[in-house]
Motif scaffolding. Structure first.
Motif, PDB file in Angstrom:
ATOM      1  N   ARG A 294      -4.190 -13.363   5.821  1.00 36.50           N
ATOM      2  CA  ARG A 294      -5.466 -12.659   5.659  1.00 36.50           C
ATOM      3  C   ARG A 294      -5.351 -11.401   4.793  1.00 36.50           C
ATOM      4  NH1 ARG A 294      -9.507 -10.398  10.424  1.00 36.50           N
ATOM      5  NH2 ARG A 294     -10.979  -9.406   9.009  1.00 36.50           N
ATOM      6  N   TRP A 295      -4.240 -10.675   4.941  1.00 31.13           N
ATOM      7  CA  TRP A 295      -4.137  -9.372   4.257  1.00 31.13           C
ATOM      8  C   TRP A 295      -3.140  -9.367   3.115  1.00 31.13           C
ATOM      9  CZ3 TRP A 295      -7.839  -6.106   5.679  1.00 31.13           C
ATOM     10  CH2 TRP A 295      -8.405  -6.260   6.944  1.00 31.13           C
TER      11      TRP A 295
ATOM     12  N   MET B 158      -1.715 -12.790   9.826  1.00 33.56           N
ATOM     13  CA  MET B 158      -2.014 -11.500   9.196  1.00 33.56           C
ATOM     14  C   MET B 158      -1.617 -11.498   7.733  1.00 33.56           C
ATOM     15  SD  MET B 158      -1.103  -8.799  12.174  1.00 33.56           S
ATOM     16  CE  MET B 158      -1.845  -7.370  11.457  1.00 33.56           C
ATOM     17  N   VAL B 159      -0.476 -12.096   7.419  1.00 30.06           N
ATOM     18  CA  VAL B 159      -0.040 -12.174   6.023  1.00 30.06           C
ATOM     19  C   VAL B 159      -1.032 -13.018   5.219  1.00 30.06           C
ATOM     20  CG1 VAL B 159       1.746 -13.090   4.487  1.00 30.06           C
ATOM     21  CG2 VAL B 159       2.392 -11.757   6.499  1.00 30.06           C
TER      22      VAL B 159
END
Lengths: 153, 704
Positions: free
Chosen positions: A129-130, A126-127
């Motif tokens: 990707r975002w 997630m880090v």
């Protein structure tokens, strides 16, 4: 009130079938002890011990009810040998309670470790990707973008 | 979609064909006019502009005038000019900004505003260097030249257009007459065009009324019709007089001569003018516009009616004792006021020392002037020691001494209705605009309007513009400040951004095309929106940019980039501008980084970056903007990002609980273990009981 009625009913039944009451009282003493020792709400220890203790007493109870079901017969059945067998059932209950609990706990810890690893991997993805702003630990503007650091010009 | 594409292809083919038309020394303008920029026609070029030969599709004879960016052609008057259709003025064939095709750019290195007129003109009545006394026969002037001029003035008035270039150098013999000699070759007088420069810009000061002549050409204002009558009077005098009474005099000396003797005396002097013209010249050269002949008076005179000059006029004050100032002595307050502007400190000393008041009180002895001066002193003192207080006080006193004269402040000087062109020229020449900003803050122009006696300007419009400018000056971001004042006050001003030097941008569409051209040439500026271009776009078409101004002024790069992209997309969409490959590639090269940073999702960034590269070569800016529209990609990205943040927090919670249980909770799993144990125990017990029952009753059955 309900408790009192129940207690009275049990007492009446116990008196009515006094030989059975005597046999089970003596034979299931370990389960009664487990019931008072176990302070949990579910009373799982008492149930585990009680089930196997009962199955050990069951043969002698069959003998009692298949004869004249008298106090004398009940007293004759209660012998050191029969008590040992009945208490062996209770011991088996204790062993099952301890062994299975331990085994399940070990499995759950292993499963938890695996899940923890999976969660950490998901977080990393997630880090990636975002961006780090998704972690929520940085100062963000109203649109969710990183605010410039104070020393940034 | 396919129809649109085929239409665009057809248009491109047509453009290419039109570009190919004409020789190597000419280019095609507006599809139907061939312009030959190297075949100059200097006699048709006003001021410092250039004019050249042009021709129509059927070989009609035209001429083209190339207008400069700092001279502000009267483009808004073109429609009125076309509607007039006077036989004494050339028809306007076409006008507009030159295109950006390669051929045109080769022949015209700078983009120009071009007026193409029908070429009906022969030689001018007067050329630079000739005497200003043409000594024409009165009959020729009366029968040939005067009717043409008057009829043209009548047409102009009916068409609500001021010519502003009525002088001998702009009056021509018919086409084919190249030598005028003593004027016998003239069958009719033709009047030259008046659109390529501002009102009275190209007019020699002699032809202008006193107050308008005392200002630089760009600051002379928008003019009034009475000025045309004055110019006609001077023109007739120049045609008729045998000697020039102003010969050898400077413009200032001519002005003083007009102020001391009256314009009629200064222009006509000792010349013996035909009696037919005498009264008319007196009437037309009246210094007071209120007492000057009107066009109706002129028409009646031409029709043979006898009309005398009107009585009254400006009362010139004389002092009975001269006042020494800066080495000269003055007896007329208005001439003293003329010299204040060049000697501010001395003038201030004269005012604050009390000498001026004493002189006005004792030597001029005019109670009205004394009262006006007191007003100027009191009004100036209201501003205390604010910046420019000295210049303001001197300017206000000068306005009172010489009512209706030009406003001057520091190095700028103009008539109030000329402030627009004046500030526009200063901006075009990259001069310091701070005097204009200070001047607007000091309210000098409202003071002028409040105290002028002749009411010759549209006060409401000027005051409203001044207020808009004052509001604009209070803000300093892009689209505001003194640059905005330039475009508010000077409606003719093209975009004066240094980034667009060499281009003539009259409209947002011109801006778009020029930007595309710069991008294709690889000369795109770092900042395509600067103070000038943002002000220009905002004033000329507020709907294009005002919604984005706040973001354009933002310090955040992606907001700026997004606002710039949306503004360009709005121009492309609203004006149906077609493909703009240059701009779209520039956007991808320069704005994409900031724009993509607007997306939270890194995967989406990669995807959009790929889409951007594909769209860049289509020139579709609207499509690029759509990628970043709030309603589509951005909204989806924002929603997904919010969900991701929430999921991350949920994972974080799970991780904390698991980590604690594994690391610190020794009983973790035991509860579940007991449950399992109880189930195992119950099941085993059940099985044992069943077996016992089976065994026990089986034995009984067998035994029984």
């Amino acid at each position: 009130m309900k408790k009192i009625i129940t207690t009275i009913l049990i007492a009446v039944v116990a008196v009515a079938v006094m030989p059975t009451t005597l046999l089970l009282f003596v034979g299931m003493m370990p389960s009664i002890a487990a019931y008072f020792i176990d302070k949990t709400k579910q009373q799982l220890k008492a149930m585990t011990v009680g089930c196997l203790n009962f199955s050990a007493c069951f043969y002698y109870w069959l003998e009692l009810v298949s004869s004249d079901h008298s106090l004398v017969t009940a007293w004759e059945i209660i012998s050191p040998t029969s008590i040992s067998i009945m208490y062996a059932g209770a011991i088996a209950g204790y062993i099952v309670e301890w062994g299975v609990s331990m085994a399940v706990a070990v499995v759950m810890v292993q499963s938890g470790k695996s899940k923890l690893s999976s969660i950490r991997k998901q977080k990393e993805e997630m880090v990636e990707r975002w961006g780090v702003e998704v972690t929520g630990v940085y100062r963000l503007d109203v649109n969710g973008f990183l605010l410039p650091k104070k020393d940034d010009k | 979609m396919s129809e649109e594409a085929s239409d665009q292809d057809k248009n491109q083919d047509q453009e290419i064909k039109e570009e190919e038309r004409g020789s190597s020394t000419s280019f095609i303008f507006k599809g139907g006019v061939e312009i030959f920029p190297f075949e100059q026609l200097p006699h048709l070029a006003p001021a410092s502009l250039s004019a050249c030969r042009a021709q129509g599709r059927r070989g009609e004879s035209f001429f083209a005038v190339f207008c400069d960016k700092d001279l502000f052609p009267r483009t808004s008057a073109a429609a009125k000019y076309i509607s007039i259709r006077s036989q004494y003025m050339a028809d306007l064939i076409a006008s507009g900004v030159s295109d950006l095709s390669k051929k045109t750019k080769n022949l015209l290195p700078e983009q120009k505003y071009i007026f193409v007129f029908e070429n009906i003109y022969g030689a001018p009545l007067w050329k630079e260097g000739d005497s200003l006394a043409l000594n024409m026969r009165p009959e020729l002037v009366k029968n040939t030249i005067l009717p043409s001029l008057v009829e043209m003035l009548e047409d102009l008035k009916a068409g609500d257009l001021l010519h502003g270039s009525l002088h001998a150098g702009n009056i021509f013999a018919p086409f084919g007459v190249d030598e005028i000699g003593d004027g016998e070759a003239i069958s009719e007088a033709l009047i030259g065009e008046c659109l390529s420069v501002p009102f009275s810009y190209a007019m020699p000061a002699l032809y202008l009324p006193i107050h308008r002549a005392n200002v630089s050409p760009i600051g002379r204002g928008r003019g009034i019709f009475e000025d045309e009558i004055y110019s006609l009077g001077v023109l007739l005098s120049v045609l008729l007089r045998k000697t020039d009474p102003c010969d050898g005099q400077t413009e200032r000396e001519v002005l003083e001569s007009k102020m001391t003797q009256s314009s009629y005396q200064a222009v006509v002097g000792d010349n013996r003018i035909d009696v037919y013209f005498l009264n008319a010249l007196r009437g037309m050269l009246q210094d007071d516009p209120g007492q000057r002949w009107t066009l109706e008076d002129v028409l009646m005179w031409v029709d043979g009616h006898r009309i005398g000059p009107k009585q009254g006029g400006i009362k010139r004050l004389n002092a009975n004792r001269p006042l020494p100032f800066c080495g000269k002595t003055y007896v007329r307050p208005e001439i003293l006021a003329l010299d204040f502007e060049n000697n501010i400190a001395d003038a201030h000393q004269l005012i604050t020392g009390g000498e001026l008041s004493k002189w006005i009180d004792r030597s001029v002895a005019n109670p009205a002037l004394k009262a006006h001066l007191q007003i100027a002193f009191a009004d100036a003192d209201k501003y205390g020691q604010k910046i420019g207080f000295m210049e303001r006080k001197v300017a206000q006193v000068a306005l009172m001494l010489n009512n209706g004269s030009a406003v001057f402040y520091k190095e700028v000087k103009f008539l109030p209705d000329g402030i627009g062109l004046s500030i526009g020229e200063a901006a075009a020449k990259r001069e310091d605009l701070s005097p204009y900003a200070e001047l607007m803050d000091l309210s000098l122009i409202p003071f002028w309007i409040e105290h002028q006696e002749r009411g010759a300007v549209d006060e409401a419009v000027i005051l409203a513009d001044m207020e808009s400018c004052r509001m604009s000056l209070k803000q300093q971001g892009f689209g505001y400040g003194v640059e905005r004042c330039v475009y508010i006050l000077c409606e003719e001003a093209p975009c004066l951004s240094p980034a667009f030097d060499g281009y003539y941008l009259k409209t947002p569409e011109d801006y778009f095309l020029a930007l595309n051209d710069l991008c294709i040439d690889g000369r795109a500026p770092d900042k395509i929106i600067d103070r000038h271009s943002s002000s220009f776009l905002s004033v000329r078409d507020s709907q294009l940019i005002d919604a984005y101004l706040m973001d354009i002024n933002s310090k955040t790069e992606h907001l700026k980039a997004l606002a710039t992209l949306r503004m360009l997309a709005t121009i492309q969409l609203r004006s149906n501008m077609g493909k703009a490959v240059g701009i779209s590639n520039w956007i991808v090269d320069n704005l994409s980084k900031a724009l993509l940073s607007r997306l939270h999702d890194r995967d989406l960034r990669k995807k959009v970056a790929g889409q951007l590269k594909k769209i860049a070569n289509t020139g579709d800016i609207v499509a690029i903007a759509t990628l970043f529209e709030k309603e589509t990609a951005l909204r989806q990205d924002q929603d997904s990002y919010a969900f991701a943040m929430s999921s991350y927090q949920s994972l974080l919670g799970q991780e904390k609980i698991l980590d604690y249980n594994i690391q610190h909770n020794k009983r973790y799993g035991q509860g579940a273990g007991r449950e399992v144990a109880s189930i195992v125990s119950a099941t085993t017990s059940f099985v044992i009981v069943m077996i016992l029952l089976f065994v026990f009753f089986g034995d009984k059955l067998v035994g029984g």
